[in-house]
Design a protein around this motif. Structure first.
Motif, PDB file in Angstrom:
ATOM      1  N   ARG A  62      47.306  45.937  63.605  1.00  0.00           N
ATOM      2  CA  ARG A  62      45.958  46.692  63.849  1.00  0.00           C
ATOM      3  C   ARG A  62      45.043  46.175  64.295  1.00  0.00           C
ATOM      4  O   ARG A  62      44.573  45.620  63.948  1.00  0.00           O
ATOM      5  N   GLN A  63      43.538  47.844  64.525  1.00  0.00           N
ATOM      6  CA  GLN A  63      42.517  47.820  64.802  1.00  0.00           C
ATOM      7  C   GLN A  63      41.640  47.589  63.866  1.00  0.00           C
ATOM      8  O   GLN A  63      40.051  47.308  63.993  1.00  0.00           O
ATOM      9  N   VAL A  64      41.713  48.719  62.513  1.00  0.00           N
ATOM     10  CA  VAL A  64      40.770  48.635  61.722  1.00  0.00           C
ATOM     11  C   VAL A  64      41.496  48.391  60.640  1.00  0.00           C
ATOM     12  O   VAL A  64      42.749  48.466  60.128  1.00  0.00           O
ATOM     13  N   VAL A  65      40.464  47.099  59.955  1.00  0.00           N
ATOM     14  CA  VAL A  65      41.116  46.209  58.685  1.00  0.00           C
ATOM     15  C   VAL A  65      39.895  46.255  58.263  1.00  0.00           C
ATOM     16  O   VAL A  65      38.730  46.834  58.046  1.00  0.00           O
ATOM     17  N   GLU A  66      39.912  46.076  56.714  1.00  0.00           N
ATOM     18  CA  GLU A  66      40.043  45.685  55.588  1.00  0.00           C
ATOM     19  C   GLU A  66      38.905  44.525  55.511  1.00  0.00           C
ATOM     20  O   GLU A  66      39.309  43.061  56.803  1.00  0.00           O
ATOM     21  N   PRO A  67      37.494  44.330  55.347  1.00  0.00           N
ATOM     22  CA  PRO A  67      36.264  42.971  55.140  1.00  0.00           C
ATOM     23  C   PRO A  67      37.270  42.423  54.780  1.00  0.00           C
ATOM     24  O   PRO A  67      38.178  42.051  53.412  1.00  0.00           O
ATOM     25  N   GLY A  68      37.138  41.199  55.594  1.00  0.00           N
ATOM     26  CA  GLY A  68      37.865  39.481  55.196  1.00  0.00           C
ATOM     27  C   GLY A  68      39.056  39.427  55.676  1.00  0.00           C
ATOM     28  O   GLY A  68      40.049  38.042  54.984  1.00  0.00           O
ATOM     29  N   THR A  69      39.961  40.113  56.503  1.00  0.00           N
ATOM     30  CA  THR A  69      41.087  40.171  56.662  1.00  0.00           C
ATOM     31  C   THR A  69      40.925  39.265  57.787  1.00  0.00           C
ATOM     32  O   THR A  69      40.163  39.107  58.570  1.00  0.00           O
ATOM     33  N   SER A  89      31.917  49.635  65.347  1.00  0.00           N
ATOM     34  CA  SER A  89      32.592  50.904  64.367  1.00  0.00           C
ATOM     35  C   SER A  89      32.524  51.941  64.144  1.00  0.00           C
ATOM     36  O   SER A  89      31.162  52.185  64.859  1.00  0.00           O
ATOM     37  N   GLN A  90      33.173  52.787  63.404  1.00  0.00           N
ATOM     38  CA  GLN A  90      32.797  54.257  62.946  1.00  0.00           C
ATOM     39  C   GLN A  90      32.118  54.089  61.476  1.00  0.00           C
ATOM     40  O   GLN A  90      33.131  54.010  60.755  1.00  0.00           O
ATOM     41  N   GLY A  91      31.012  54.280  61.121  1.00  0.00           N
ATOM     42  CA  GLY A  91      30.524  53.869  59.441  1.00  0.00           C
ATOM     43  C   GLY A  91      30.583  52.494  59.530  1.00  0.00           C
ATOM     44  O   GLY A  91      29.691  51.462  60.095  1.00  0.00           O
ATOM     45  N   ASP A  92      31.259  52.537  58.060  1.00  0.00           N
ATOM     46  CA  ASP A  92      31.062  50.488  57.498  1.00  0.00           C
ATOM     47  C   ASP A  92      32.390  50.248  57.885  1.00  0.00           C
ATOM     48  O   ASP A  92      32.717  49.093  57.365  1.00  0.00           O
ATOM     49  N   GLU A  93      33.358  50.828  58.836  1.00  0.00           N
ATOM     50  CA  GLU A  93      35.031  50.245  58.967  1.00  0.00           C
ATOM     51  C   GLU A  93      34.534  48.547  59.794  1.00  0.00           C
ATOM     52  O   GLU A  93      33.405  48.511  60.084  1.00  0.00           O
ATOM     53  N   CYS A  94      36.105  48.298  59.419  1.00  0.00           N
ATOM     54  CA  CYS A  94      35.898  46.878  60.376  1.00  0.00           C
ATOM     55  C   CYS A  94      36.285  47.494  61.405  1.00  0.00           C
ATOM     56  O   CYS A  94      38.158  47.452  60.997  1.00  0.00           O
ATOM     57  N   ARG A  95      35.373  47.936  61.992  1.00  0.00           N
ATOM     58  CA  ARG A  95      36.289  47.432  63.953  1.00  0.00           C
ATOM     59  C   ARG A  95      37.207  46.659  64.107  1.00  0.00           C
ATOM     60  O   ARG A  95      36.014  45.792  65.513  1.00  0.00           O
ATOM     61  N   LEU A  96      38.077  46.657  65.093  1.00  0.00           N
ATOM     62  CA  LEU A  96      38.528  45.188  65.629  1.00  0.00           C
ATOM     63  C   LEU A  96      38.372  45.327  67.690  1.00  0.00           C
ATOM     64  O   LEU A  96      38.428  46.500  67.298  1.00  0.00           O
ATOM     65  N   ALA A  97      38.269  44.880  68.230  1.00  0.00           N
ATOM     66  CA  ALA A  97      38.433  44.919  69.347  1.00  0.00           C
ATOM     67  C   ALA A  97      39.356  46.029  69.995  1.00  0.00           C
ATOM     68  O   ALA A  97      39.001  46.365  71.162  1.00  0.00           O
ATOM     69  N   SER A  98      40.910  45.160  69.830  1.00  0.00           N
ATOM     70  CA  SER A  98      41.709  45.666  69.994  1.00  0.00           C
ATOM     71  C   SER A  98      42.298  45.692  68.786  1.00  0.00           C
ATOM     72  O   SER A  98      41.906  44.380  68.088  1.00  0.00           O
ATOM     73  N   PRO A  99      43.242  46.372  69.259  1.00  0.00           N
ATOM     74  CA  PRO A  99      44.131  46.027  67.789  1.00  0.00           C
ATOM     75  C   PRO A  99      45.265  45.050  67.078  1.00  0.00           C
ATOM     76  O   PRO A  99      44.850  44.389  68.396  1.00  0.00           O
TER      77      PRO A  99
END
Length: 129
Positions: A62-69, A89-99
């Motif tokens: 996954r590319q978008v995960v919860e904080p603390g993943t 990131s879009q907004g407050d999400e945790c978006r990683l560089a790639s999945p």
């Protein structure tokens, strides 16, 4: 047969945390490489560090995960520890560089990662049960 979760400790000069990892192929590869020493990199509110191991992207990456993943960035052979937004990131999400392969979760508040500085030495080891 259900295996026990694997717990690891990640330490840096100003702090440490523990994390609980699920039994995945990537977790197995990582734990075989422990203990390991690396150098911290920061990217927005994410800490990542090279592991020296190379694994394939898993089907549930996954590319978008919860904080603390606790994630494994197979494109960079690195563990990624997001605790807030990254530059993409879009907004407050945790978006990683790639999945990334999801390995588990940080125990407790992941914002302790804010004390990690770029270039800090990082040590990762298994916590004895």
């Amino acid at each position: 047969m259900q295996t026990q979760p694997i717990r690891i400790r990640i330490s840096w000069p100003s702090g440490h945390l523990t994390a609980t990892l699920d039994d995945t192929p990537t977790t197995q590869a990582l734990t075989k490489a422990l203990p390991l020493a690396s150098t911290a990199h920061t990217w927005g509110e994410e800490v990542y560090f090279d592991t020296g191991i190379s694994v394939s992207r898993e089907t549930d990456a996954r590319q978008v995960v919860e904080p603390g993943t606790v994630a494994f960035w197979s494109d960079g052979d690195a563990v990624a520890l997001p605790y807030g937004p990254t530059p993409i990131s879009q907004g407050d999400e945790c978006r990683l560089a790639s999945p990334c392969n999801v390995l588990g979760r940080v125990d407790g508040d992941p914002h302790v990662l804010a004390t990690v500085r770029h270039g800090d030495p990082i040590r990762v080891e298994i916590v004895d049960a």
